[in-house]
Enzyme design. Structure first.
Site, short mmCIF file in Angstrom:
data_model
loop_
_atom_site.label_atom_id
_atom_site.label_comp_id
_atom_site.label_asym_id
_atom_site.label_seq_id
_atom_site.Cartn_x
_atom_site.Cartn_y
_atom_site.Cartn_z
N HIS A 1 -17.78 -5.89 -47.88
CA HIS A 1 -18.56 -5.91 -46.65
C HIS A 1 -19.02 -7.33 -46.34
O HIS A 1 -19.18 -8.14 -47.25
CB HIS A 1 -19.81 -5.02 -46.77
CG HIS A 1 -19.56 -3.56 -46.65
ND1 HIS A 1 -20.08 -2.64 -47.55
CD2 HIS A 1 -18.87 -2.83 -45.75
CE1 HIS A 1 -19.71 -1.42 -47.20
NE2 HIS A 1 -18.97 -1.51 -46.10
N CYS B 1 -27.77 -2.21 -49.24
CA CYS B 1 -27.08 -0.92 -49.16
C CYS B 1 -28.02 0.26 -49.35
O CYS B 1 -27.76 1.36 -48.85
CB CYS B 1 -25.99 -0.84 -50.21
SG CYS B 1 -24.92 -2.26 -50.35
#
Length: 262
Positions: A168, A255
């Site tokens: 990511h 996250c």
């Protein structure tokens, strides 16, 4: 006035389920220790709460091993929330599970309908713009659909490229304050942070790139002493979280929560 990219009234997290040991990972480096991961998650939530924010901890979802990584399910902005469309097929159902919690907090709730994909881990909101990294989980069609929403809400969206092999965009960067980005040298070399002050991770400690500024604290993974010292020397209130087990699942500080103002 506080910046909505760094200062928050609320956060949403989700308790890790026993199925987390079967979570996705780019490289199998062993299964996480469930008890240790849950203890670290408790410390993470307690640290968020220590800043004065209200933190909602949702129940575990055993049918979705990666559901503790709630950030990928939505983007929360001052105007509303956008439900994402994950690029990993096994995670698609997590979005519907998150929707009721956000519907209770936001009047304006939008959806990425597809066919494109986009995950929250690829989105860095700095206050002045929304940076979105194309990756294996976020494609051009998904970014374009998000842009239609951010344009309506008055936010500039800039599409950038996540380096090959990096899961990511935010795996390699974090927002420390409205003007300052913590980044790996690899990601910064692309020029995507022009106009910001950039602090580079010390060589060998690139895995500490995913941190979060949450009110007056900076949460970062433990085990990276040079990075922690650098941020402390810069005047940040560094709080260390044991991330050993989340890291086995390619997870980090950002996250584990959705951060918002309501």
């Amino acid at each position: 006035m506080t910046n909505p990219a760094t200062h928050f009234t609320h956060a949403i997290s989700r308790r890790p389920g026993a199925s987390v040991t079967h979570g996705l990972r780019a490289e199998d480096r062993g299964a996480p220790d469930l008890a240790r991961l849950r203890a670290a998650h408790d410390a993470y939530v307690a640290t968020l709460r220590s800043t004065g924010a209200k933190v909602t901890v949702l129940d575990a979802l055993e049918e979705y091993p990666d559901a503790l990584f709630v950030e990928d399910t939505a983007l929360c902005l001052p105007e509303g929330a956008v439900m994402m469309r994950p690029g990993a097929a096994s995670r698609m159902g997590e979005v519907a599970q998150m929707r009721p919690a956000l519907a209770a907090l936001f009047e304006d709730l939008r959806d990425i309908h597809g066919p494109g994909h986009i995950e929250g881990g690829d989105i860095l909101f700095t206050g002045r713009e929304v940076l979105v990294g194309r990756s294996a989980r976020t494609d051009a069609t998904g970014v374009a659909e998000l842009r239609a929403v951010t344009d309506e809400w008055g936010h500039s969206l800039r599409e950038v490229q996540t380096p090959p092999g990096v899961l990511h965009f935010k795996t390699d960067c974090s927002l420390l304050d409205p003007e300052t980005i913590l980044s790996t040298k690899l990601l910064d070399a692309s020029g995507c942070f022009e106009g910001y002050r950039v602090l580079h991770l010390p060589d060998g400690e690139e895995a500490a790139a995913n941190a979060i500024r949450f009110n007056d604290a900076v949460l970062m993974p433990a085990g990276f002493p040079k990075a922690a010292e650098m941020l402390s020397d810069e005047g940040y209130d560094v709080r260390l979280i044991d991330n050993r087990d989340c890291a086995l699942l390619d997870g980090g500080m950002s996250c584990l929560s959705l951060r918002l103002n309501v």
